[in-house]
Every structure is written in structure tokens, then in C-alpha cells.
Design a protein around this motif. Structure first.
Motif, short mmCIF file in Angstrom:
data_model
loop_
_atom_site.label_atom_id
_atom_site.label_comp_id
_atom_site.label_asym_id
_atom_site.label_seq_id
_atom_site.Cartn_x
_atom_site.Cartn_y
_atom_site.Cartn_z
N LEU A 194 47.51 44.33 36.38
CA LEU A 194 46.63 45.12 37.25
C LEU A 194 47.34 46.23 38.00
O LEU A 194 46.70 47.18 38.44
N THR A 195 48.64 46.14 38.17
CA THR A 195 49.34 47.19 38.90
C THR A 195 50.13 48.13 37.99
O THR A 195 50.35 49.29 38.34
N ARG A 196 50.53 47.63 36.80
CA ARG A 196 51.33 48.48 35.90
C ARG A 196 50.74 48.59 34.50
O ARG A 196 51.29 49.27 33.65
N GLY A 197 49.66 47.88 34.24
CA GLY A 197 49.06 47.93 32.91
C GLY A 197 49.84 47.14 31.87
O GLY A 197 49.64 47.32 30.68
N THR A 198 50.73 46.26 32.31
CA THR A 198 51.56 45.47 31.39
C THR A 198 50.70 44.63 30.46
O THR A 198 49.77 43.96 30.90
N ALA A 199 51.01 44.69 29.16
CA ALA A 199 50.37 43.91 28.10
C ALA A 199 48.94 44.34 27.79
O ALA A 199 48.21 43.62 27.14
N LEU A 200 48.56 45.52 28.25
CA LEU A 200 47.23 46.03 27.94
C LEU A 200 47.34 47.22 27.00
O LEU A 200 48.17 48.11 27.21
N VAL A 250 45.33 43.03 45.10
CA VAL A 250 45.61 42.50 43.77
C VAL A 250 46.41 41.20 43.90
O VAL A 250 46.13 40.21 43.23
N ASN A 251 47.39 41.21 44.80
CA ASN A 251 48.19 40.00 45.04
C ASN A 251 47.32 38.86 45.55
O ASN A 251 47.50 37.70 45.15
N ALA A 252 46.38 39.17 46.44
CA ALA A 252 45.49 38.13 46.98
C ALA A 252 44.62 37.55 45.86
O ALA A 252 44.42 36.33 45.78
N PHE A 253 44.11 38.41 44.98
CA PHE A 253 43.32 37.95 43.84
C PHE A 253 44.15 37.06 42.93
O PHE A 253 43.75 35.95 42.57
N ALA A 254 45.34 37.54 42.56
CA ALA A 254 46.22 36.79 41.66
C ALA A 254 46.61 35.44 42.28
O ALA A 254 46.67 34.43 41.59
N HIS A 255 46.88 35.43 43.57
CA HIS A 255 47.25 34.19 44.26
C HIS A 255 46.08 33.20 44.22
O HIS A 255 46.28 32.01 43.93
N ALA A 256 44.87 33.69 44.49
CA ALA A 256 43.70 32.81 44.49
C ALA A 256 43.44 32.22 43.11
O ALA A 256 43.02 31.08 42.99
N VAL A 257 43.75 33.00 42.05
CA VAL A 257 43.56 32.50 40.69
C VAL A 257 44.68 31.55 40.30
O VAL A 257 44.43 30.44 39.82
N ALA A 258 45.93 31.98 40.49
CA ALA A 258 47.07 31.29 39.89
C ALA A 258 47.76 30.26 40.77
O ALA A 258 48.27 29.26 40.26
N MET A 259 47.83 30.49 42.05
CA MET A 259 48.71 29.69 42.90
C MET A 259 47.99 28.76 43.87
O MET A 259 48.60 27.84 44.39
N ARG A 260 46.73 28.99 44.14
CA ARG A 260 46.04 28.19 45.14
C ARG A 260 45.94 26.73 44.71
O ARG A 260 45.57 26.41 43.60
N ARG A 261 46.32 25.85 45.61
CA ARG A 261 46.20 24.40 45.39
C ARG A 261 45.53 23.81 46.60
O ARG A 261 45.93 24.09 47.71
N VAL A 285 45.18 49.54 32.45
CA VAL A 285 44.28 49.60 33.60
C VAL A 285 45.06 50.22 34.74
O VAL A 285 44.56 51.10 35.42
N GLU A 286 46.29 49.75 34.90
CA GLU A 286 47.18 50.21 35.96
C GLU A 286 46.40 50.18 37.26
O GLU A 286 46.55 51.00 38.12
N CYS A 287 45.57 49.26 37.32
CA CYS A 287 44.49 49.10 38.28
C CYS A 287 44.01 50.45 38.79
O CYS A 287 44.41 50.94 39.83
N SER A 288 43.14 51.04 37.98
CA SER A 288 42.54 52.31 38.35
C SER A 288 41.98 52.23 39.77
O SER A 288 41.92 53.23 40.47
N ARG A 309 42.45 54.90 42.80
CA ARG A 309 41.33 55.48 43.55
C ARG A 309 41.34 55.06 45.02
O ARG A 309 40.57 55.59 45.82
N GLY A 310 42.14 54.09 45.37
CA GLY A 310 42.19 53.62 46.75
C GLY A 310 41.16 52.57 47.08
O GLY A 310 41.01 52.21 48.25
N ALA A 311 40.43 52.07 46.07
CA ALA A 311 39.42 51.04 46.34
C ALA A 311 40.06 49.73 46.78
O ALA A 311 39.53 49.02 47.63
N VAL A 312 41.19 49.39 46.16
CA VAL A 312 41.95 48.20 46.56
C VAL A 312 43.42 48.57 46.66
O VAL A 312 43.87 49.53 46.05
N ALA A 313 44.14 47.78 47.44
CA ALA A 313 45.58 47.98 47.60
C ALA A 313 46.31 46.95 46.74
O ALA A 313 45.70 45.97 46.29
N GLU A 314 47.59 47.14 46.54
CA GLU A 314 48.36 46.16 45.79
C GLU A 314 48.30 44.80 46.46
O GLU A 314 48.28 43.77 45.78
N SER A 315 48.19 44.77 47.77
CA SER A 315 48.08 43.49 48.48
C SER A 315 46.77 42.77 48.11
O SER A 315 46.72 41.54 48.07
#
Length: 160
Positions: free
Chosen positions: A92-98, A117-128, A102-105, A109-115
Motif C-alpha cells: 500500500l505504500t510502495r506498490g510492492t508485489a503489485l 495504512v499502518n493502523a489498517f495493516a496492524h488491525a488485519v495482521a497483528m491484532r490479538r 497502487v503505491e497507495c494512491s 492524494r492525502g486521503a490517508v497517511a502512512e500511519s
């Protein structure tokens, strides 16, 4: 709508592979081809979450992300979950493996910050404990709306 059936079929295939393939085939570092395929599947799910505006695809996208997270946590523990987190953020931040970065368009555009994206990724991958699949669908909806500028990124906080 047009494109929903093929997209749903592709997402179901990805979820099926993640749910049923031997962990040794998905494991990070087990094989370059396997890791590349696993990373591409993760990147595709993350990109779909950021960009898909079709409500009919929310649950299939969420199920892919939920399956990836559950499998990493069950089979690979914290290390695999951290790898999943990193793969989502990289996509989502660099377009890796796509193939079409996307490079998170949305970041550009300023709709979301890298933080965000990190919050989304954390909620998906790391939340226990892991969110139930239905809650991941809500997360995908909130994240997608924020990425498209149709909702506040601050709403991601409720998924921490």
C-alpha cells in the motif's frame, strides 16, 4: 455488477489456497516462488481493500485478509504475522508485489497517511485476539472509504 463474479471467484480461490495449502508452501523463506506468490496474494488483497468501491466485494476481500491473518497467526506465530503486516504496508505504500502499483494512491492524494495504512495493516495482521471475519469486513469498508476520500481515516482507530 459487471466484474463482480470474476473478482469474487478470484478472491475465493486466494482464500481457498490460504486456508488449505500446506503451511510449508506458504511459509516465508520456504521457497522464493512460494513466498513471491504469497506476497502477491497479500498485496492483491490489500490493494482491493484500498480501492474497491463495490459493496458486493467487501466480504470476499475481508475473508481473504482474515484467512491470511488467521493462518499466519496459527502456523507461523508472531513472526509470520509481522511479515504479513510488512507485506500489507509495502503493497500500500510502495506498490510492492503489485503489477499495477497502487503505491497507495490515497496517500498521494492525502486521503490517508502512512500511519493510517499502518493502523489498517496492524488491525488485519497483528491484532490479538483476531477480529472476527465480519469485523474485518467492516474494517475493509472503513479503510476503503477513507482511501477514496469518502470517510474519515480516524475511524480506523476503533479497530485497534
Amino acid at each position: 455488477g459487471q466484474g463482480v463474479e470474476p473478482a469474487t471467484s478470484a478472491l475465493k480461490l486466494i482464500e481457498h489456497v490460504w486456508s488449505r495449502a500446506p503451511w510449508t508452501d506458504l511459509r516465508v523463506g520456504a521457497s522464493p516462488v512460494g513466498e513471491s506468490l504469497a506476497t502477491a496474494c497479500i498485496a492483491g488483497g490489500a490493494a482491493a481493500a484500498a480501492e474497491c468501491a463495490n459493496p458486493a466485494l467487501l466480504e470476499p476481500i475481508a475473508l481473504v485478509l482474515w484467512s491470511q491473518s488467521a493462518r499466519c497467526a496459527e502456523e507461523g506465530g508472531e513472526g509470520a504475522s509481522a511479515w504479513l503486516f510488512g507485506a500489507i504496508v509495502a503493497a500500500l505504500t510502495r506498490g510492492t508485489a503489485l503489477s499495477v502499483p497502487v503505491e497507495c494512491s490515497a496517500i498521494r492524494r492525502g486521503a490517508v497517511a502512512e500511519s493510517d495504512v499502518n493502523a489498517f495493516a496492524h488491525a488485519v495482521a497483528m491484532r490479538r485476539p483476531q477480529h472476527p471475519a465480519r469485523r474485518v469486513a467492516e474494517l475493509v469498508d472503513v479503510f476503503g472509504r477513507a482511501c477514496r476520500g469518502h470517510g474519515p481515516a480516524s475511524a480506523l482507530e476503533e479497530f485497534r
